[in-house]
Design an enzyme around this catalytic site. Structure first.
Site, PDB file in Angstrom:
ATOM      1  N   THR A 151      52.057  35.061  27.709  1.00 53.70           N
ATOM      2  CA  THR A 151      52.674  33.401  27.762  1.00 53.70           C
ATOM      3  C   THR A 151      52.782  32.642  26.422  1.00 53.70           C
ATOM      4  O   THR A 151      51.706  32.931  25.101  1.00 53.70           O
ATOM      5  CB  THR A 151      50.574  32.796  28.061  1.00 53.70           C
ATOM      6  OG1 THR A 151      50.411  33.678  29.036  1.00 53.70           O
ATOM      7  CG2 THR A 151      50.469  31.443  27.650  1.00 53.70           C
TER       8      THR A 151
ATOM      9  N   ASP B   9      48.196  40.494  27.499  1.00 51.26           N
ATOM     10  CA  ASP B   9      47.811  38.107  28.180  1.00 51.26           C
ATOM     11  C   ASP B   9      46.404  37.289  27.828  1.00 51.26           C
ATOM     12  O   ASP B   9      46.297  36.725  28.907  1.00 51.26           O
ATOM     13  CB  ASP B   9      47.642  37.684  29.523  1.00 51.26           C
ATOM     14  CG  ASP B   9      48.734  36.301  29.968  1.00 51.26           C
ATOM     15  OD1 ASP B   9      48.670  35.480  29.201  1.00 51.26           O
ATOM     16  OD2 ASP B   9      48.502  36.725  31.143  1.00 51.26           O
TER      17      ASP B   9
ATOM     18  N   ASN C 249      42.123  33.225  31.128  1.00 48.81           N
ATOM     19  CA  ASN C 249      41.644  35.152  31.253  1.00 48.81           C
ATOM     20  C   ASN C 249      40.698  35.595  30.963  1.00 48.81           C
ATOM     21  O   ASN C 249      40.467  36.889  30.998  1.00 48.81           O
ATOM     22  CB  ASN C 249      42.655  35.796  31.203  1.00 48.81           C
ATOM     23  CG  ASN C 249      43.956  35.410  31.763  1.00 48.81           C
ATOM     24  OD1 ASN C 249      44.286  34.599  32.787  1.00 48.81           O
ATOM     25  ND2 ASN C 249      45.409  36.324  31.230  1.00 48.81           N
TER      26      ASN C 249
ATOM     27  N   ASP D 197      42.499  39.930  33.746  1.00 48.68           N
ATOM     28  CA  ASP D 197      43.522  39.636  34.238  1.00 48.68           C
ATOM     29  C   ASP D 197      44.178  40.940  33.644  1.00 48.68           C
ATOM     30  O   ASP D 197      45.014  39.987  32.633  1.00 48.68           O
ATOM     31  CB  ASP D 197      44.166  38.237  34.261  1.00 48.68           C
ATOM     32  CG  ASP D 197      45.382  37.874  35.150  1.00 48.68           C
ATOM     33  OD1 ASP D 197      46.114  38.872  35.239  1.00 48.68           O
ATOM     34  OD2 ASP D 197      46.470  37.078  34.770  1.00 48.68           O
TER      35      ASP D 197
ATOM     36  N   LYS E 147      44.403  34.951  26.700  1.00 45.01           N
ATOM     37  CA  LYS E 147      44.125  33.253  25.936  1.00 45.01           C
ATOM     38  C   LYS E 147      42.578  33.064  27.260  1.00 45.01           C
ATOM     39  O   LYS E 147      42.024  33.824  28.383  1.00 45.01           O
ATOM     40  CB  LYS E 147      45.181  33.097  26.619  1.00 45.01           C
ATOM     41  CG  LYS E 147      45.470  33.544  28.426  1.00 45.01           C
ATOM     42  CD  LYS E 147      47.187  32.645  28.820  1.00 45.01           C
ATOM     43  CE  LYS E 147      46.871  33.071  30.222  1.00 45.01           C
ATOM     44  NZ  LYS E 147      48.291  32.927  31.001  1.00 45.01           N
TER      45      LYS E 147
HETATM   46  P1  ADP Z   1      46.165  35.248  37.699  1.00 44.20           P
HETATM   47  O1  ADP Z   1      46.937  36.781  37.220  1.00 44.20           O
HETATM   48  O2  ADP Z   1      46.527  34.862  39.029  1.00 44.20           O
HETATM   49  O3  ADP Z   1      46.902  34.457  36.438  1.00 44.20           O
HETATM   50  P2  ADP Z   1      43.280  35.783  37.567  1.00 44.20           P
HETATM   51  O4  ADP Z   1      43.084  36.656  37.661  1.00 44.20           O
HETATM   52  O5  ADP Z   1      43.921  35.632  36.144  1.00 44.20           O
HETATM   53  O6  ADP Z   1      45.111  35.981  38.228  1.00 44.20           O
HETATM   54  O7  ADP Z   1      42.650  34.462  38.345  1.00 44.20           O
HETATM   55  C1  ADP Z   1      42.898  33.427  37.984  1.00 44.20           C
HETATM   56  C2  ADP Z   1      42.695  32.579  38.475  1.00 44.20           C
HETATM   57  O8  ADP Z   1      40.865  32.940  39.272  1.00 44.20           O
HETATM   58  C3  ADP Z   1      41.383  32.708  37.012  1.00 44.20           C
HETATM   59  O9  ADP Z   1      41.674  31.946  35.648  1.00 44.20           O
HETATM   60  C4  ADP Z   1      39.958  31.995  37.001  1.00 44.20           C
HETATM   61  O10 ADP Z   1      39.732  30.717  37.058  1.00 44.20           O
HETATM   62  C5  ADP Z   1      39.659  32.486  38.897  1.00 44.20           C
HETATM   63  N1  ADP Z   1      38.860  33.821  39.043  1.00 44.20           N
HETATM   64  C6  ADP Z   1      39.459  35.026  38.918  1.00 44.20           C
HETATM   65  N2  ADP Z   1      38.339  36.423  38.415  1.00 44.20           N
HETATM   66  C7  ADP Z   1      37.168  35.654  38.891  1.00 44.20           C
HETATM   67  C8  ADP Z   1      35.963  35.511  38.999  1.00 44.20           C
HETATM   68  N3  ADP Z   1      35.724  37.031  38.801  1.00 44.20           N
HETATM   69  N4  ADP Z   1      35.102  34.813  39.266  1.00 44.20           N
HETATM   70  C9  ADP Z   1      35.494  33.418  39.178  1.00 44.20           C
HETATM   71  N5  ADP Z   1      36.727  33.160  38.859  1.00 44.20           N
HETATM   72  C10 ADP Z   1      37.715  33.976  38.702  1.00 44.20           C
HETATM   73 MG    MG Z   2      44.706  34.836  34.735  1.00 41.87          MG
END
Ligand code: ADP
Ligand code: MG
Length: 387
Positions: free
Chosen positions: A186, A149, A154, A167, A151
């Site tokens: 995606t 994934d 992430n 992610d 993109k």
């Molecule tokens: P999901 O699997 O639900 O997509 P993610 O791990 O991609 O979860 O997290 C969702 C969103 O949260 C990210 O795209 C980002 O905007 C925010 N995010 C995640 N981890 C962090 C981090 N360590 N610091 C800042 N923002 C974060």
């Molecule tokens: Mg994500």
């Protein structure tokens, strides 16, 4: 490394939600996923800030699936720890209803949002980000993990525009020779062999190369702001992906040099066996331009350089008397063709509609680059369909 027995009920090393709330103070929401919310949180004792991904595993229908996939995500995250461009997992807590993954905090958020504010990235900035992304993937693939994934949503940024790949929710550990068949990722970023593995019964499975393809989509998007395979009819988009049908269209690609275009073409090669590998990509001339000093002497090139220098000097001298004429009729007929106006138009569009690129269902960045009004629009949401 801790390997999780999937029949286990709780994560090893995990503690209860109560311990999480006694140790950390949750703050504002940073991002949301399908079944998770990411919040900033503060360690009450040290004041250090982190990001906590809170995953709801209480849902009646899918709760146990989500729990299992989160356990897998943690297993993968633990395998890939210890790289400067991969997100650091700091702590894990689990209760009967929620799992809490505490990560290092990336203040600048997603590369996706950064791109929305700046519209396009220079070749220099693209080089900086892509090099780190390839280095992160080299590490991840060396650990036998395929991300699936990759993109801009992430890829997180710190204050220096250094990246952290995050992610690992769709990531899988690949055994030697193992091939995957499930439709995960995606839509705009899906590799052709992944689509083929899912659509054609006799087609072989896919491996690490799907991440390299996604890097091609990311790199294309960084340079010109819109993705290579966008079409408002998703089936047409998927067919274009499978045929590797994309263009370096004019005028947006006119000012981009050959090296990045060549690297993108090698990344977006339909046959995964012929696609450039992550290791080879890092050796590509885009990252290692030959400097003038390293080139062998060429009389012809020196002569050309001298002529161009004289021309430039004369042009600069006359600049204030003869500013380059911008024909009003050309500007009226096709303002988008003129670079200075194009930047202003794109920047205005993103200023007005930037928030809407991601937040509203059914919208996509590519639409901001479309000139004709469309009606049947669809958001490129992540898909998870297991065959
Ligand atoms: P999901 O699997 O639900 O997509 P993610 O791990 O991609 O979860 O997290 C969702 C969103 O949260 C990210 O795209 C980002 O905007 C925010 N995010 C995640 N981890 C962090 C981090 N360590 N610091 C800042 N923002 C974060
Ligand atoms: Mg994500």
């Amino acid at each position: 490394m801790t390997v999780i027995d999937e029949t286990d009920d709780v994560l090893p090393d995990s503690q209860t939600a109560k311990v999480f709330y006694s140790k950390y103070e949750p703050k504002e929401v940073l991002g949301r996923g399908v079944s998770s919310t990411v919040r900033r949180c503060v360690d009450k004792e040290t004041g250090t800030e982190y990001a906590v991904k809170i995953i709801d595993i209480s849902e009646a229908d899918h709760g146990s699936d989500i729990k299992e996939s989160t356990h897998r995500e943690v297993e993968v995250l633990r395998m890939v720890q210890g790289h400067p461009y991969v997100i650091e997992l700091h702590d894990v807590f689990e209760s009967a209803t929620h799992i809490f993954l505490v990560f290092e905090l990336l203040r600048q958020g997603e590369l996706f949002d950064y791109l929305t504010t700046v519209v396009t990235l220079s070749e220099k900035k693209t080089k900086h980000i892509m090099k780190q992304l390839f280095e992160a993937l080299l590490h991840v693939h060396d650990k036998s993990v395929v991300h699936r994934d990759v993109k801009p949503e992430n890829i997180l940024l710190d204050d220096n525009l250094d990246i952290k790949l995050t992610d690992f929710g769709f990531a899988r550990i690949l055994r030697p020779g193992e091939e995957l068949y499930d439709l995960v990722g995606t839509p705009g970023y899906l590799a052709p062999e992944l689509l083929r593995a899912n659509m054609i019964e006799t087609a072989p499975g896919y491996r690490f190369e799907v991440d390299t393809w996604a890097c091609g989509v990311v790199m294309y998007t960084l340079l010109v702001g819109c993705p290579p395979f966008w079409h408002r009819k998703q089936m047409v988009m998927l067919r274009n992906i499978m045929e590797g049908k994309f263009t370096f269209g004019s005028p947006e690609w006119d000012d981009v040099t050959d090296a990045p275009k060549d690297l993108i073409s090698r990344l977006l090669t339909v046959d995964p066996a012929r696609r450039i590998t992550v290791r080879e990509a890092l050796q590509h001339p885009f990252f290692h331009r030959v400097t003038a000093r390293e080139r062998p002497f060429s009389g012809r090139r020196m002569f050309k350089l001298a002529i161009n220098s004289v021309r430039a000097a004369v042009r600069i001298q006359r600049l204030k008397y003869t500013p380059e004429a911008l024909s009003v009729s050309v500007a009226i007929m096709d303002p988008y063709r003129i670079k200075a106006l194009r930047k202003v138009i794109d920047a205005c569009a993103f200023r007005v509609y930037g928030h809407w690129v991601k937040k509203a269902e059914g919208q996509n960045r590519a639409m901001l680059f479309e000139n004709l009004p469309k009606t049947d629009l669809r958001r490129a949401a992540p898909v998870l369909v297991t065959s």
